[in-house]
Write a protein that holds these residues in place. Structure first.
Motif, mmCIF file in Angstrom:
data_model
loop_
_atom_site.group_PDB
_atom_site.id
_atom_site.type_symbol
_atom_site.label_atom_id
_atom_site.label_comp_id
_atom_site.label_asym_id
_atom_site.label_seq_id
_atom_site.Cartn_x
_atom_site.Cartn_y
_atom_site.Cartn_z
ATOM 1 N N SER A 52 46.275 26.073 45.540
ATOM 2 C CA SER A 52 45.758 27.298 46.160
ATOM 3 C C SER A 52 46.185 28.509 45.357
ATOM 4 N N ASN A 53 45.217 29.328 45.055
ATOM 5 C CA ASN A 53 45.451 30.491 44.209
ATOM 6 C C ASN A 53 44.526 31.583 44.725
ATOM 7 N N TYR A 54 45.093 32.597 45.323
ATOM 8 C CA TYR A 54 44.271 33.673 45.877
ATOM 9 C C TYR A 54 44.323 34.890 44.963
ATOM 10 N N LEU A 55 43.154 35.431 44.639
ATOM 11 C CA LEU A 55 43.095 36.691 43.906
ATOM 12 C C LEU A 55 43.049 37.827 44.908
ATOM 13 N N ILE A 56 43.740 38.914 44.600
ATOM 14 C CA ILE A 56 43.766 40.080 45.481
ATOM 15 C C ILE A 56 43.250 41.278 44.690
ATOM 16 N N SER A 57 42.291 41.999 45.282
ATOM 17 C CA SER A 57 41.593 43.065 44.568
ATOM 18 C C SER A 57 41.548 44.341 45.406
ATOM 19 N N ILE A 58 41.454 45.487 44.713
ATOM 20 C CA ILE A 58 41.301 46.756 45.434
ATOM 21 C C ILE A 58 39.820 47.145 45.543
ATOM 22 N N ASP A 59 38.926 46.199 45.182
ATOM 23 C CA ASP A 59 37.493 46.452 45.331
ATOM 24 C C ASP A 59 36.891 45.283 46.112
ATOM 25 N N PRO A 60 36.293 45.530 47.277
ATOM 26 C CA PRO A 60 35.797 44.428 48.107
ATOM 27 C C PRO A 60 34.662 43.649 47.458
ATOM 28 N N THR A 61 34.030 44.216 46.420
ATOM 29 C CA THR A 61 32.896 43.531 45.786
ATOM 30 C C THR A 61 33.278 42.859 44.469
ATOM 31 N N ASP A 62 34.509 43.069 44.007
ATOM 32 C CA ASP A 62 34.912 42.526 42.701
ATOM 33 C C ASP A 62 36.193 41.719 42.843
ATOM 34 N N LEU A 63 36.010 40.388 42.989
ATOM 35 C CA LEU A 63 37.183 39.527 43.133
ATOM 36 C C LEU A 63 37.323 38.645 41.910
ATOM 37 N N SER A 64 37.213 39.259 40.723
ATOM 38 C CA SER A 64 37.327 38.476 39.489
ATOM 39 C C SER A 64 38.703 38.689 38.859
ATOM 40 N N ARG A 65 39.187 37.631 38.198
ATOM 41 C CA ARG A 65 40.513 37.682 37.566
ATOM 42 C C ARG A 65 40.534 38.705 36.436
ATOM 43 N N GLY A 66 39.401 38.852 35.732
ATOM 44 C CA GLY A 66 39.377 39.749 34.581
ATOM 45 C C GLY A 66 39.027 41.184 34.933
ATOM 46 N N GLY A 67 38.628 41.411 36.164
ATOM 47 C CA GLY A 67 38.171 42.746 36.546
ATOM 48 C C GLY A 67 39.309 43.754 36.588
ATOM 49 N N GLU A 68 38.954 45.019 36.477
ATOM 50 C CA GLU A 68 40.005 46.039 36.472
ATOM 51 C C GLU A 68 40.521 46.325 37.879
ATOM 52 N N ASN A 69 39.899 45.714 38.895
ATOM 53 C CA ASN A 69 40.346 45.926 40.269
ATOM 54 C C ASN A 69 41.330 44.858 40.742
ATOM 55 N N PHE A 70 41.554 43.851 39.898
ATOM 56 C CA PHE A 70 42.530 42.795 40.202
ATOM 57 C C PHE A 70 43.915 43.446 40.312
ATOM 58 N N ILE A 71 44.581 43.236 41.458
ATOM 59 C CA ILE A 71 45.860 43.924 41.675
ATOM 60 C C ILE A 71 47.013 42.951 41.882
ATOM 61 N N GLY A 72 46.695 41.671 42.177
ATOM 62 C CA GLY A 72 47.774 40.716 42.384
ATOM 63 C C GLY A 72 47.229 39.357 42.749
ATOM 64 N N LYS A 73 48.128 38.388 42.857
ATOM 65 C CA LYS A 73 47.669 37.062 43.274
ATOM 66 C C LYS A 73 48.770 36.328 44.018
ATOM 67 N N LEU A 74 48.328 35.404 44.826
ATOM 68 C CA LEU A 74 49.217 34.516 45.578
ATOM 69 C C LEU A 74 49.005 33.131 45.008
ATOM 70 N N ARG A 75 50.079 32.493 44.545
ATOM 71 C CA ARG A 75 49.934 31.169 43.922
ATOM 72 C C ARG A 75 50.772 30.144 44.663
ATOM 73 N N GLN A 76 50.155 29.024 44.971
ATOM 74 C CA GLN A 76 50.906 27.916 45.578
ATOM 75 C C GLN A 76 51.852 27.360 44.529
ATOM 76 N N SER A 77 53.118 27.181 44.915
ATOM 77 C CA SER A 77 54.118 26.801 43.912
ATOM 78 C C SER A 77 54.623 25.376 44.045
ATOM 79 N N ASN A 78 54.085 24.614 44.983
ATOM 80 C CA ASN A 78 54.431 23.183 45.031
ATOM 81 C C ASN A 78 53.257 22.410 45.621
ATOM 82 N N LEU A 79 53.248 21.098 45.409
ATOM 83 C CA LEU A 79 52.088 20.302 45.814
ATOM 84 C C LEU A 79 51.949 20.187 47.321
ATOM 85 N N MET A 80 53.071 20.298 48.037
ATOM 86 C CA MET A 80 53.017 20.174 49.493
ATOM 87 C C MET A 80 52.334 21.375 50.135
ATOM 88 N N GLY A 81 52.211 22.460 49.398
ATOM 89 C CA GLY A 81 51.599 23.650 49.979
ATOM 90 C C GLY A 81 52.539 24.403 50.899
#
Length: 259
Positions: free
Chosen positions: A65-94
């Motif tokens: 699980s890897n969630y992208l967090i953006s300051i633009d509701p229409t642009d949820l791309s990793r490369g976009g300039e609105n990308f502000i952070g992410k939440l990453r699952q750090s183990n297989l158990m979740g």
């Protein structure tokens, strides 16, 4: 006093003003072909203006699980300039998650390391091996604050240096450990309850309040359901909006080990 959002990017990374609770609302949008699997979550201020703050969505091609967090509701791309952070699952158990800002991967560090991503938070859900339907237990680890009430930058050089490893090794310099407040059993309703002071209206395993062991009456953050796809999320100093939203997103994720 009302919460003023002058510069959105600055606001969502800035700790809540001391003595002021920032009241927000999270809505979940499941419309569209694969939104059932990958809904988009929107965070707004819960006031008359309903100011948009952040949007988050799980990445499709990611193994964990890897969630992208953006300051633009229409642009949820990793490369976009609105990308502000992410939440990453750090183990297989979740059960473990790490929250990053939008800085660079350590592999792409510049000479003075200043462009490298900061870890903003980590979340650990206690595994529920008994399959007991009781309340979840979660630990939230965040960077400490300096004398100017600013977050101490935590820029790990590798996975062994991040918030989770420091916490596991009890290396607690510049780190704050928070926990969810234990709910109390209510005989009348035959359920575990917390007092959300009217901000939460529906029972849910996802409802929680985050506190520090030294001051369990000071609610650092609370999150809870008010409708099928609507939740309130309130956060206080020292959390910022990105930290609180990412912690809330971690609670949506299916957890094999603790359901």
């Amino acid at each position: 006093p009302p919460v003023e959002v002058d510069n959105l990017e600055e606001f969502v990374l800035r700790p809540a003003p001391q003595g002021l609770s920032v009241k927000c609302r999270v809505t979940r949008d499941k419309r569209g072909m694969d939104r059932g699997l990958y809904p988009t979550y929107y965070l707004h201020l819960d006031n008359d203006k309903k100011v948009f703050l952040l949007a988050g969505r799980k990445r499709k091609k990611s193994k964990t699980s890897n969630y992208l967090i953006s300051i633009d509701p229409t642009d949820l791309s990793r490369g976009g300039e609105n990308f502000i952070g992410k939440l990453r699952q750090s183990n297989l158990m979740g059960t473990k998650f790490t929250v990053f800002d939008n800085g660079a991967n350590p592999d792409r560090a510049n000479a003075d390391w200043s462009n490298v991503r900061q870890e903003l938070s980590a979340v650990v859900y206690e595994t529920n091996v008994l399959g007991f339907k009781g309340p979840r237990k979660m630990t939230v680890i965040i960077p400490g604050m300096n004398a100017d009430n600013e977050r101490v930058p935590i820029r790990p050089r590798n996975d062994n240096d991040g918030l989770l490893m420091r916490w596991q090794n009890r290396n607690m310099d510049n780190i704050i450990e928070l926990h969810n407040k234990a709910p109390v059993w209510n005989d009348e309703t035959q359920s575990y309850v917390l007092n959300f002071h009217g901000r939460v209206t529906h029972a849910s395993v996802k409802n929680f309040q985050i506190v520090h062991a030294d001051d369990p009456d000071y609610i650092v953050m609370q999150f809870g359901r008010v409708a099928d796809d609507a939740f309130t999320m309130d956060y206080n100093y020292p959390l910022c909006a990105v930290q609180a939203f990412a912690i809330a997103l971690s609670s949506f994720d299916g957890k094999l080990a603790c359901e």
